[in-house]
Design an enzyme around this catalytic site. Structure first.
Site, PDB file in Angstrom:
ATOM      1  N   HIS A   1       0.851  -1.296   0.000  1.00  0.00           N
ATOM      2  CA  HIS A   1       0.037  -0.082  -0.156  1.00  0.00           C
ATOM      3  C   HIS A   1       0.678   1.236   0.010  1.00  0.00           C
ATOM      4  CE1 HIS A   1      -2.321   3.024   2.411  1.00  0.00           C
ATOM      5  NE2 HIS A   1      -3.091   3.012   1.068  1.00  0.00           N
ATOM      6  N   SER A   2       0.627   2.190  -0.821  1.00  0.00           N
ATOM      7  CA  SER A   2       1.235   3.496  -1.068  1.00  0.00           C
ATOM      8  C   SER A   2       2.725   3.326  -1.299  1.00  0.00           C
ATOM      9  CB  SER A   2       0.985   4.414   0.441  1.00  0.00           C
ATOM     10  OG  SER A   2       1.436   5.490   0.413  1.00  0.00           O
ATOM     11  N   MET A   3       3.463   3.949  -0.229  1.00  0.00           N
ATOM     12  CA  MET A   3       5.030   3.552  -0.232  1.00  0.00           C
ATOM     13  C   MET A   3       5.495   2.199  -0.227  1.00  0.00           C
ATOM     14  SD  MET A   3       6.148   6.792  -1.109  1.00  0.00           S
ATOM     15  CE  MET A   3       7.673   6.522  -1.145  1.00  0.00           C
TER      16      MET A   3
ATOM     17  N   GLN B   1      -1.124  -0.880  -4.333  1.00  0.00           N
ATOM     18  CA  GLN B   1      -2.486  -0.094  -4.090  1.00  0.00           C
ATOM     19  C   GLN B   1      -2.086   1.389  -3.724  1.00  0.00           C
ATOM     20  OE1 GLN B   1      -4.433  -2.304  -0.833  1.00  0.00           O
ATOM     21  NE2 GLN B   1      -5.411  -3.751  -2.437  1.00  0.00           N
TER      22      GLN B   1
ATOM     23  N   THR C   1       0.175   3.273  -5.047  1.00  0.00           N
ATOM     24  CA  THR C   1       1.394   3.542  -4.906  1.00  0.00           C
ATOM     25  C   THR C   1       2.054   4.458  -6.045  1.00  0.00           C
ATOM     26  OG1 THR C   1       1.899   1.130  -3.970  1.00  0.00           O
ATOM     27  CG2 THR C   1       3.661   2.462  -4.901  1.00  0.00           C
TER      28      THR C   1
END
Length: 922
Positions: free
Chosen positions: A173-175, A200, A202
């Site tokens: 998720h993200s980073m 997700q 990212t």
């Protein structure tokens, strides 16, 4: 002091700019659909079992941990290792919690229960201590190395099992998704340790806010590695974006680079994902039930029955991901689907010869095949279209090759269908199937349920219409319209000249219906052929429905496709489509794509004002008000033409070679052009927004200084203006050394903040002294600025001896006001590393690596000297003429090199401040 110099016309302009900025911000933060995500629930209490890692590893990474997710009996059973399932590792993102794994972990557990644990997934999650890695990139490499160790530790938990895994699937998720991609850059990392990567929200292309060089270098290393080694990377990767609801990470940043020889990557926006069809914000993407269900269905379809692990076949992986995330045919996934189906049994066959047909099935006791002969239809029509409201996963439409009215076997056309929220539909171009004699629609026997099947034949020309979008500068005052006169079921509207990110439109669809009194549903689908960012709007007709048209990704230069508005309509209704430019949404696109560059434009405006003040001090002997000089000097024509000229010259080989020879970095405008983010007037708009922000920040800082000085006078006895100017006061070297030690031993940003507070204290003290002096002096109109200029011209003895008078104090305060504004932005841009350091203080006393340490060592002495600097000593300096020339080229440099690399902005600020401080000695 600031308010006295306000020009009403300028004030009106700045208020208007605030209004425009507010429109753009409103579109970014509120101008999207409501949250339609369903919450995912745990049916048993979630448990997180900490996995014991080697002591050497825990010493090296004391802030990081690894957990196994479980619920109820599953959690109890798996407290005794080893494990027997399929390992999946969840990596949280910026400030993310390891507990975010519970949504997808719980859904996977319920799915495993449904199949009696024939297969099941073991979900692991890494605790990154909720580090702010989007703000500080110094820990990204450390996180990457820890994840590598976690993967090896996870696989050891399955040793000795019959179907022991040799790799893990990763959900980032993200980073966390970027950290997963960075694993491949590690020297000792084996690519085979990862069999699937799902990210997700990212930001793969570039950091959202490049606040330090470490995060930029990390991105550069990861993306360069993936580009240069694309032929050798066989890792299947899926990137899912949140759409317009995610204002933290715009979806354009989540699209993986498209390389012709690398086809194992898919990028899609959640609004385009079948069975999801919703936009998610940055956090809800991890718990959105619709999206997590789709993800888990794909995971279970990826299992190889022989190994009981995720398949190693790249082709199957892509097929599964395409099936669930790109185009769902309303059928269960099959790796090798049988194209030929048997049409046998006691079913009834009914020939249909009309071009438009509808059938309502309710409590059908017999199976029925409706056969549509194509011989006559081929002469008149080009396409066939069928749709059904029965959303089961059985085959429902076939093609017969026999010339008779019925056939024993048929081509299963159901795999060509597309699942939509309320229907499954199929559009066939008849010339693509020359061997078919019939199209057969199958209606199964149903009990207690009702559904409708519709079919029609049509000419493409009758259902395809062109609608040129309105011009950017029409501001919504003009519109274009198209009317759908025929009573068809499906229309394609080509949106001509729509392909740039700065375009934004409002489409209004008005439907008028006759005949049917039942509730009718229409679907309007915006299809973007060059990226998977489709969006759907469901309307109950008759109605008036508004649709927003704007892009996440601009149309590539070599792409000739046209954006489409696909309309799945009712034959009982007529539709009118109107399009017009949406000015607020255009401003929203400017903020969405370029809002991160605003600090660079603010600092550029302040630097221009700063240079104007220094020149005013040189030429007239006194300093102009901040607001006055900002209005006079902060002009876009002083900056933009130079940036445009440099960009133009870089197109020539000789200039590019010269540019590289002097080791200058790449121009930010070229970076933006490569990302299709440059568009007309954007730099002008940002400069105006930046000047507006500089104006209001100046007003805020001036008001704050006056309020603090009033508070000072209320708490302390009145201060007096100093009689002698001492640049090097006794406490100055001590404070400077203390701040430098703080910078070296703890955090550079902390030392910068302390120096800034010291500077503000000195300015507040000077303001309090001036207020006291004015309150104690009788009003004497003879002592005006003009008389002071005259006395300066005649080299009055008071000026010769550098005596500080009230007018000199006012000049100094005006200069200090500008310096405070510059320093405020330096402090704001250095704050992320300070916040990160404070959050991790219990683990690390010294921030390493520290992006602000070099800056602090130059800035701290300069701030210390400037805090004791008065204009009366600066204007006699021989260096002033040279110093006054610096801010203009530096203002250009901030825009040229700092708009996409914010960490460079303080470097351009520190240069004039250091030379300003040197004016006291030269």
């Amino acid at each position: 002091m600031f308010l006295h110099s306000v020009n009403l016309w300028n004030l009106a302009f700045y208020v208007f700019m605030v209004f425009l900025a507010t429109l753009g911000l409103w579109d970014v933060f509120f101008g999207f659909e409501e949250n339609k995500c369903s919450m995912s629930y745990m049916f048993e209490y979630p448990e997180y079992q900490k996995i014991e890692l080697p002591k050497k590893l825990t010493k090296r990474y004391p802030a990081y941990e690894l957990y196994l997710y479980g619920e109820g009996s599953y959690a109890e059973e798996h407290k005794i290792l080893p494990l027997t399932g399929i390992p999946v590792l969840f990596l949280p993102g910026n400030a993310g919690s390891y507990k975010q794994v519970r949504s997808i972990g719980s859904i996977a557990l319920r799915k495993a229960e449904d199949i009696d644990f024939k297969y099941h997934f073991d979900f692991f999650s890494v605790n990154f201590n909720e580090e702010l890695v989007a703000l500080y990139g110094g820990s990204l490499q450390k996180q990457t190395k820890f994840v590598h160790e976690c993967i090896k530790a996870i696989l050891k938990l399955y040793k000795g099992q019959e179907f022991a895994p040799t790799s893990v699937a990763i959900i980032g998720h993200s980073m966390g998704g970027l950290v997963a991609r960075a694993l491949l850059t590690l020297k000792n990392f084996k690519q085979d340790l990862i069999n699937l990567l799902v990210t997700q929200a990212t930001p793969h292309v570039a950091p959202v806010m490049p606040l330090d060089r470490f995060i930029t270098e990390f991105y550069m290393n990861v993306n360069n590695y993936w580009i240069l080694n694309a032929r050798h990377i066989n890792l299947t990767t899926l990137s899912v974006a949140g759409g317009f609801r995610d204002y933290q990470v715009r979806s354009g940043l989540t699209f993986l680079p498209k390389l012709s020889h690398y086809t194992s990557a898919l990028s899609v926006v959640s609004s385009a994902v079948p069975k999801t069809w919703v936009s998610t914000d940055h956090l809800s993407i991890v718990w959105c039930k619709q999206l997590q269900l789709t993800t888990i269905r794909a995971f279970f379809d990826l299992i190889d029955a022989d190994t009981k692990q995720i398949t190693q076949k790249p082709k199957k992986k892509l097929s599964v991901l395409n099936h669930h995330f790109i185009r769902h045919p309303a059928k269960q996934f099959e790796e090798n689907p049988s194209i030929i189906s048997d049409l046998t049994g006691t079913s009834m066959w009914v020939p249909v010869k009309v071009s438009r047909w509808s059938y309502v099935a309710y409590n059908e006791s017999d199976k029925i095949y409706f056969a549509f002969p194509l011989a006559n239809h081929r002469k008149i029509y080009t396409h066939a279209y069928c749709q059904s409201t029965m959303l089961d996963t059985n085959s429902w439409i076939f093609g017969c090759i026999n010339s008779t009215s019925m056939c024993r076997q048929g081509v299963d056309l159901s795999w060509k269908a597309e699942l939509l929220p309320t229907i499954k539909s199929l559009t066939l171009r008849l010339q693509d199937y020359p061997s078919l004699s019939h199209i057969v629609v199958y209606v199964p026997s149903v009990h207690g349920s009702k559904f409708v099947v519709d079919c029609e034949f049509f000419k493409k020309e009758a259902r395809s219409m062109q609608l040129p979008v309105t011009h950017l500068f029409s501001f919504g005052l003009s519109s274009r319209k198209v009317t759908l006169n025929t009573n068809g079921l499906y229309y394609n509207i080509e949106l001509l000249n729509f392909g740039q990110i700065y375009q934004a439109f409002k489409v209004n669809v008005v439907s008028k219906c006759t005949g049917s009194k039942e509730e009718i549903t229409s679907i309007y689908k915006l299809h973007i052929p060059w990226s998977y960012e489709d969006s759907l709007t469901i309307a109950q007709v008759p109605s008036s429905t508004d649709i927003s048209l704007k892009l996440h990704v601009a149309q590539p230069e070599n792409d000739s496709h046209v954006a489409l508005l696909k309309m799945y309509t009712s034959s009982d209704c007529q539709y009118e489509v109107t399009i017009k430019t949406s000015f607020p949404q255009i401003l929203g696109q400017v903020v969405r794509f370029h809002g991160g560059a605003l600090p660079a434009y603010v600092v550029s405006s302040i630097l221009l004002a700063y240079g104007g003040q220094l020149y005013s001090l040189l030429s007239t002997g006194y300093c102009l008000e901040y607001s006055t000089i900002l209005d006079k000097e902060a002009k876009p024509y002083k900056v933009d033409p130079f940036v445009i000229m440099i960009k133009f010259l870089l197109g020539y080989k000789w200039f590019k070679e010269l540019w590289d020879a002097v080791l200058l970095p790449e121009l930010d405008a070229i970076v933006l052009t490569s990302q299709s983010m440059c568009f007309p007037l954007v730099s002008l708009i940002l400069f105006l927004f930046g000047t507006c922000t500089a104006y209001w920040s100046g007003l805020l800082s001036s008001t704050s200084v006056q309020l603090l000085s009033s508070l000072w006078l209320a708490l302390k006895r009145p201060a007096e203006l100093p009689k002698d100017i001492k640049v090097m006061s006794p406490d100055l070297p001590v404070l400077t050394v203390v701040f430098l030690i703080v910078s070296w031993t703890t955090c550079g940003a902390l030392a910068i903040l302390l120096s800034y507070l010291y500077y503000v204290f000195k300015v507040v003290h000077l303001q309090a002294s001036l207020t006291t002096f004015k309150n104690n002096q009788p009003v004497n109109p003879k002592h005006s600025r003009r008389s002071e200029k005259k006395s300066n011209h005649h080299k009055d003895s008071a000026v010769q001896s550098l005596r500080l008078c009230a007018n000199d104090a006012e000049d100094s305060l005006r200069m200090h006001s500008t310096v405070i504004n510059l320093l405020t932005w330096v402090v704001l841009l250095s704050m992320p590393s300070l916040i990160y350091w404070l959050k991790n203080l219990r683990y690390y006393f010294k921030l390493s690596p520290d992006p602000c340490k070099p800056l602090a060592f130059l800035l701290i002495p300069a701030i210390a000297i400037l805090g004791n600097t008065h204009t009366v000593s600066v204007k006699s300096s021989k260096l002033l003429k040279t110093v006054s020339q610096f801010p203009l080229p530096l203002a250009v440099g901030v825009i040229a090199f700092g708009s996409s690399h914010l960490y460079r902005v303080p470097c351009f600020v520190i240069i004039p401040l250091v030379f300003h401080a040197l004016c006291n000695f030269m």
